[in-house]
Write an enzyme that holds these catalytic residues in place. Structure first.
Site, mmCIF file in Angstrom:
data_model
loop_
_atom_site.group_PDB
_atom_site.id
_atom_site.type_symbol
_atom_site.label_atom_id
_atom_site.label_comp_id
_atom_site.label_asym_id
_atom_site.label_seq_id
_atom_site.Cartn_x
_atom_site.Cartn_y
_atom_site.Cartn_z
ATOM 1 N N ASP A 1 0.786 -1.227 0.000
ATOM 2 C CA ASP A 1 0.000 0.000 0.000
ATOM 3 C C ASP A 1 0.826 1.290 0.000
ATOM 4 O O ASP A 1 1.453 1.627 1.011
ATOM 5 C CB ASP A 1 -0.929 0.015 1.213
ATOM 6 C CG ASP A 1 -1.615 -1.325 1.448
ATOM 7 O OD1 ASP A 1 -1.007 -2.366 1.151
ATOM 8 O OD2 ASP A 1 -2.756 -1.323 1.935
ATOM 9 N N ASN B 1 -10.318 -0.892 0.418
ATOM 10 C CA ASN B 1 -11.466 -0.248 1.064
ATOM 11 C C ASN B 1 -11.539 1.254 0.804
ATOM 12 O O ASN B 1 -12.582 1.865 1.023
ATOM 13 C CB ASN B 1 -11.458 -0.524 2.576
ATOM 14 C CG ASN B 1 -10.165 -0.125 3.247
ATOM 15 O OD1 ASN B 1 -9.091 -0.535 2.824
ATOM 16 N ND2 ASN B 1 -10.261 0.683 4.273
ATOM 17 N N HIS B 2 -10.451 1.862 0.336
ATOM 18 C CA HIS B 2 -10.498 3.293 -0.014
ATOM 19 C C HIS B 2 -10.600 3.519 -1.529
ATOM 20 O O HIS B 2 -10.256 4.605 -2.011
ATOM 21 C CB HIS B 2 -9.264 4.015 0.537
ATOM 22 C CG HIS B 2 -9.229 4.058 2.036
ATOM 23 N ND1 HIS B 2 -10.280 4.547 2.780
ATOM 24 C CD2 HIS B 2 -8.291 3.647 2.932
ATOM 25 C CE1 HIS B 2 -9.979 4.451 4.074
ATOM 26 N NE2 HIS B 2 -8.786 3.900 4.185
ATOM 27 N N HIS C 1 -3.416 -4.066 3.146
ATOM 28 C CA HIS C 1 -4.314 -3.284 4.015
ATOM 29 C C HIS C 1 -3.765 -3.031 5.411
ATOM 30 O O HIS C 1 -3.947 -1.946 5.935
ATOM 31 C CB HIS C 1 -5.701 -3.903 4.136
ATOM 32 C CG HIS C 1 -6.621 -3.160 5.068
ATOM 33 N ND1 HIS C 1 -7.084 -1.891 4.795
ATOM 34 C CD2 HIS C 1 -7.140 -3.495 6.282
ATOM 35 C CE1 HIS C 1 -7.868 -1.492 5.796
ATOM 36 N NE2 HIS C 1 -7.910 -2.430 6.709
ATOM 37 N N HIS D 1 -0.705 -2.812 6.510
ATOM 38 C CA HIS D 1 0.464 -1.915 6.453
ATOM 39 C C HIS D 1 1.695 -2.396 7.204
ATOM 40 O O HIS D 1 2.711 -1.697 7.212
ATOM 41 C CB HIS D 1 0.104 -0.490 6.930
ATOM 42 C CG HIS D 1 -0.795 0.244 5.980
ATOM 43 N ND1 HIS D 1 -0.869 1.617 5.941
ATOM 44 C CD2 HIS D 1 -1.668 -0.200 5.040
ATOM 45 C CE1 HIS D 1 -1.743 1.977 5.019
ATOM 46 N NE2 HIS D 1 -2.250 0.888 4.464
HETATM 47 FE FE FE2 Z 1 -6.966 -0.595 3.074
#
Ligand code: FE2
Length: 255
Positions: free
Chosen positions: A8, A67-68, A174, A176
């Site tokens: 990410d 999710n973003h 997700h 991180h």
């Molecule tokens: Fe995420």
């Protein structure tokens, strides 16, 4: 065949980090195919046209989301780009596509983006296990590689064992934080629970420490902001046997 997956991207600084590190990494590791999760790159939430154009100047084959995905409105102008995936288990009404097959070095590589449902249900999604069955059954490719964007380690592991022997490789995104469980599962699928993020090193998951701490210490809401300072780059490499299309090994990258 070597596939590089990068975790990410958090903020514009992560783009600069990629620009500085990616060409050398791809060359030194003889990378054939690169996947980058881009759902946090615009101030921690979403993707903009400007950043997507900048990222496209680098040697990246596929971008995945999570999710973003819908964090920036400009995403609706980008989702038809073949290189950009949104989770495949979103509802049929969602724009965009959740998998893509590209040919590289005479191999058809199918990249699949899925989102979990445990503690990450801010957008309702369909069952990722049923969706992956559908894709693996109906899409013809030599290599299948999955970004499972999920919160719960159990859900990620469950998906790993579910696709073991059917997908070539699966990595989580997700959370991180890079996990140290990179391995080849019993039926030959390469696996890692989470790649880790590419973003500010001294931070709480890429966010400013003071702002994040305040939420925990005072129980009061506080707006997140992206942290300053030097970035780290996290990911993993899936080394694949060209004869069998099976993963030989999965190893972690931390720069
Ligand atoms: Fe995420």
């Amino acid at each position: 065949m070597k596939i590089l997956a990068i975790g990410d991207l958090v903020s514009q600084k992560a783009v600069e980090k990629l620009r500085a590190e990616l060409p050398l990494l791809q060359e030194s590791e003889n990378i054939d195919f690169t996947i980058v999760n881009s759902e946090n790159v615009a101030d921690g939430k979403g993707l903009t046209k400007k950043i997507f154009n900048e990222l496209n100047k680098l040697n990246i084959d596929v971008f995945t989301m999570g999710n973003h995905t819908w964090g920036k409105k400009e995403i609706f102008e980008l989702v038809d780009n073949p290189k950009l995936l949104v989770p495949a288990n979103y509802s049929k009404g969602c724009p965009g596509h959740g998998y893509i097959v590209f040919e590289k070095n005479n191999k058809k590589i199918c990249t699949i983006n899925l989102i979990g449902r445990t503690n990450i249900n801010d957008v309702l999604s369909n069952n990722p296990f049923e969706k992956v069955d559908e894709i693996l059954k109906n899409v013809k490719a030599d290599i299948y590689i999955i970004d499972f964007h999920a919160e719960a380690t159990a859900e990620k592991l469950a998906m790993g064992y579910y696709v073991d022997g059917r997908a070539t490789g699966i990595f989580g995104t997700h959370t991180h934080i890079q996990t140290a469980d990179n391995k080849v599962l019993p039926k030959g699928t390469g696996y890692i629970t989470d790649l880790g993020m590419t973003g500010p090193k001294n931070s709480i998951l890429g966010m400013d420490i003071t702002a994040s701490l305040k939420r925990f210490v005072t129980s009061l809401p506080e707006k997140y902001k992206v942290a300053e300072g030097l970035c780290e780059l996290n990911g993993a490499i899936f080394e694949i046997n060209d004869e069998t299309n099976k993963v030989i090994k999965v190893y972690r990258i931390h720069l």
